[in-house]
Enzyme design. Sequence first.
Site, short mmCIF file in Angstrom:
data_model
loop_
_atom_site.label_atom_id
_atom_site.label_comp_id
_atom_site.label_asym_id
_atom_site.label_seq_id
_atom_site.Cartn_x
_atom_site.Cartn_y
_atom_site.Cartn_z
N HIS A 330 32.17 16.24 44.81
CA HIS A 330 32.86 16.32 43.96
C HIS A 330 32.96 14.88 43.12
O HIS A 330 33.27 15.17 41.97
CB HIS A 330 34.43 16.75 44.28
CG HIS A 330 35.15 17.30 43.03
ND1 HIS A 330 34.79 17.34 41.84
CD2 HIS A 330 36.16 18.35 43.15
CE1 HIS A 330 35.80 18.06 41.18
NE2 HIS A 330 36.52 18.65 42.01
N LEU A 417 45.64 39.45 25.32
CA LEU A 417 45.88 38.59 26.46
C LEU A 417 44.77 37.81 26.76
O LEU A 417 43.51 38.36 26.97
CB LEU A 417 46.38 39.28 27.46
CG LEU A 417 47.69 40.24 27.31
CD1 LEU A 417 48.25 40.84 28.49
CD2 LEU A 417 48.93 39.21 26.75
N HIS A 418 44.68 36.44 27.32
CA HIS A 418 43.84 35.84 27.54
C HIS A 418 43.35 35.88 29.20
O HIS A 418 44.54 35.78 29.93
CB HIS A 418 44.39 33.98 27.27
CG HIS A 418 43.04 33.01 27.55
ND1 HIS A 418 42.49 33.01 28.91
CD2 HIS A 418 42.51 32.52 26.79
CE1 HIS A 418 41.34 32.19 28.74
NE2 HIS A 418 41.38 31.72 27.58
#
Length: 606
Positions: A330, A417-418
């Site tokens: 990462h 809506l998201h």
Amino acid sequence: MANQVSESLSERTFQYQDSLPPLPVPSLESSLSKYLDAVRPFASEEEYQATVDTVRKFKEGVGPHLHKKLLQRAKTKRNWLEEWWFDTAYLEVRIPSQLNVNFGGPAPYLEHYWPPTEGTQLQRGSISLWHTLQYWDLIRTERLAPHKSGTSPLDMSQYRMLFCTCKVPGVKKDTIQNYFKTESEGPCPSHVVVMCRGRIFTFDAVHDGQILTPPELFRQLSYVKESCEGQPEGDGVAALTSEERTRWAKAREYLISIDPANETILETIQSSLFTVSLDDAKPYSTPENYTNVRTMTLEALTGDPTIRWGDKSYNSLSFADGTFGSICDHAPYDAMVLVAFCHYVDQHIKDAEGKWMGSDTVRPMPLPEELVFTVDEKARRDISHAKQQYLETTQNLQLVCYAFTSFGKAAIKQRKLHPDTFVQLAMQLAYYRMHGGPGSCYETAMTRKFYHGRTETMRTCTQEAVHWCQAMLDPTSLLLAFNKHNKLMAEAQNGKGFDRHLLGLYLIAKEEGLPTPDLFMDPLYVKSGGGGNFVLSSSLVGYTRVLGAVAPMVPQGYGFFYRITDDRSLLSCGNSEMVVFMFEPGLNDCMLLCMLQNTNMHDGQA
């Protein structure tokens, strides 16, 4: 970002880097105000007032001095956070990276032309490998289209870290070695490392200036596989990369002291484009059986450590049943870089119906070379210890993959809506019902509109979200929770979050030898997730077929990755204390359907 056009002939990949704005420093007033708002859901009135007093003393005391120093740092660095973030989030961390820091997951090819099939590992692997090399070539020749948010270009520097990159352990602090160069910058390593049954091989993926074709790659992979069949397993030196960082650093130093040739082998692995693991595991999976996707994801995260070089920026996993996965360090880049790359490969495999349409000619070229470390009894003990601690640690991770198929992004967007906010609030409600109260939650907010920007913390457990969890069926409460979430996400993406700012103030105090300010010792700081103590760590992987997984931040926590497509949502959730975080299908269906049926909003406010 994964849905953007991959190749561009008019814009160069890195052409906007010099024009990107610097990472801003929020005002001290706004960050402290947002911090108080963020801790409120976790506090009694008495606890909250105590924290208000602590924040006031910080604001009237050492806070302005630290903020002034931070502003001075920001004047000399286009990204005041970058170096600190590498160090505190990744390079100074001493716990093993492979399970605790790295991310991974299954490849989505099984959802179209590559269902699990015995005997296809090498043939499919060669095609997947070829498309991967095409993506490397796009970056190297700067033909990968710059990503944009609307018309605003985004930072592309993380794409330099996808290939030819490796973390190198240090006794106190690791380093990142990046060997990648664009074509205009000069020669770039083009060899690949292949691991099989504890043994390590390498070959050049470019011959006479041309990337090897799938038939040629098949020949190289077949040679490795045949060399290992019926033979004793190798020493499994790769397992050392799964060790605690200081132990791995000392084991690495010892390997080099045994034989200087070992250092040459390490350099070959570090500088390679990426690694390929020919894995004997068969994590059978079907497109509609997400219990089996769980097996694939778990195998990617916790599989054989002797064939995974945990410090490489990209490890491609090729399983014996013709399925695929990956595991990645990462530190060099964030998950959306991998998602964009995996989406590219997936789309090209799908467009070609999983086949190679080109020539079957195999040019004469050198066979893969085996890289054999010199090891002695102490080195073997180090490897054995690394394998043992890794296998013990993997027993503490449980994983659930679950598909909600009653509806997906399309139905949610019809309600104005998201979709991401929708899933986040569903997650908050599930946690609230399971544990009887709110849970501190981190959602990744991308800050790539700034120079070398990576992420900011978006704290999703707001007062509005908690009020909605308590009311649940009240559409007004839901709208308020949606609006608050969307507002905080937009602010975080625009450099107006507060967690990274507070981290900067903490590190200024540390660098100046000052006592740790009481703000960071306050009980609500940790309880609300500060200092990397979020019970829920979550990230939207995107709106494609790509899914991933990550271990939780804390022992009692949950690592929650999810993707949202038009007709479904698919989540993976890891828990490290033998407690399985389950959206019971009946409960989840009821809960999400109630959100839709009882929310009749068409004003676009959410």
